[in-house]
Scaffold this motif. Structure first.
Motif, PDB file in Angstrom:
ATOM      1  N   ASP A  49       0.915  -1.242   0.025  1.00  0.00           N
ATOM      2  CA  ASP A  49       0.031   0.023   0.035  1.00  0.00           C
ATOM      3  C   ASP A  49       0.904   1.221  -0.031  1.00  0.00           C
ATOM      4  O   ASP A  49       1.880   1.160   0.808  1.00  0.00           O
ATOM      5  N   ALA A  52       1.658   2.763   3.497  1.00  0.00           N
ATOM      6  CA  ALA A  52       2.548   2.050   4.492  1.00  0.00           C
ATOM      7  C   ALA A  52       4.011   2.857   4.590  1.00  0.00           C
ATOM      8  O   ALA A  52       5.020   2.448   4.143  1.00  0.00           O
ATOM      9  N   LYS A  69      -4.788  -5.507   2.856  1.00  0.00           N
ATOM     10  CA  LYS A  69      -5.556  -4.299   2.882  1.00  0.00           C
ATOM     11  C   LYS A  69      -6.624  -4.483   1.825  1.00  0.00           C
ATOM     12  O   LYS A  69      -7.834  -4.250   1.969  1.00  0.00           O
ATOM     13  N   THR A  77      -0.392  -4.097   3.798  1.00  0.00           N
ATOM     14  CA  THR A  77      -0.103  -2.838   4.450  1.00  0.00           C
ATOM     15  C   THR A  77       0.659  -3.552   5.665  1.00  0.00           C
ATOM     16  O   THR A  77       0.583  -4.327   6.274  1.00  0.00           O
ATOM     17  N   GLN A  82      -5.531  -0.062   8.768  1.00  0.00           N
ATOM     18  CA  GLN A  82      -5.871  -0.060   7.337  1.00  0.00           C
ATOM     19  C   GLN A  82      -6.339  -1.209   6.925  1.00  0.00           C
ATOM     20  O   GLN A  82      -6.762  -1.556   5.798  1.00  0.00           O
ATOM     21  N   ALA A 117       7.027   1.371  -0.047  1.00  0.00           N
ATOM     22  CA  ALA A 117       5.409   1.482  -0.074  1.00  0.00           C
ATOM     23  C   ALA A 117       5.126   1.910  -1.665  1.00  0.00           C
ATOM     24  O   ALA A 117       5.889   2.874  -2.200  1.00  0.00           O
TER      25      ALA A 117
END
Length: 198
Positions: A49, A52, A69, A77, A82, A117
């Motif tokens: 994600d 993250a 997620k 994540t 989340q 991320a």
């Protein structure tokens, strides 16, 4: 767990090993979600994600837990709030997708950088891991590690051998917590994935 497929030859691009994969794009987008077995270890190709980061629950590091997620889109994540089942953290313990691996070259060390991320890479779902982040309790060999039901760290809770588990097991400790890296427990991951052990 979303349905995955075992892929005998996952494309890793310019990366030296499957664990080093940290790509902004996929050469073969249809491989997202694929699982691969290499010896006694199994991995799944995921996307981290974009949220993250260090300002949330922390950027992914080798040994931190990956939470689903979006199982349908293979997005993970480090932020339990989340994750599927969130924002109540206690509801996310059964949304663990796997454990992050080290992406940098050199000696495999828990707590070192993992997938950036927003990027694509693999999480480990089975086999010996250098160290699972253990946020609660100090494990000894034979103890089980389960998802931590409180707090923000993407780590595990130690459950003493012979004690009833309250959520899915992540791994079984093969050495004491901090035996190799402070706060991390060397462990054999597995049990909840769909990759068969030969």
């Amino acid at each position: 767990m979303p349905s995955g497929r075992i892929d005998p030859s996952l494309y890793i691009g310019p990366f030296a090993t499957i664990e080093a994969m940290n790509s902004t794009t996929l050469y073969k987008p249809g491989e997202l979600g694929s699982q691969i077995q290499l010896g006694t270890k199994a991995y799944q190709l995921i996307q981290v994600d974009s949220g993250a980061t260090a300002s949330t629950a922390g950027a992914p590091v080798c040994g931190s837990l990956a939470f689903w997620k979006s199982r349908a889109n293979y997005i993970v994540t480090t932020d339990k709030q989340q994750a599927e089942g969130g924002p109540t953290i206690a509801n996310t313990v059964n949304s663990i997708a796997g454990v992050f691996v080290q992406t940098a070259s050199g000696a495999n060390v828990a707590g070192t950088a993992s997938i950036t991320a927003g990027n694509y890479g693999v999480i480990q779902q089975r086999g010996q891991h250098v160290g699972v982040l253990t946020s609660s309790g100090s494990a000894v060999a034979g103890d089980m590690l389960i998802g931590l039901t409180t707090g923000a760290p993407p780590g595990a809770l130690r459950v003493a051998s012979g004690t009833a588990l309250v959520s899915m097991p992540i791994a079984r400790a093969t050495a004491a917590t901090s035996a190799v890296t402070s706060g991390y427990t060397p462990a054999v991951i597995g049990g909840w994935d769909v990759v068969d052990v030969p």
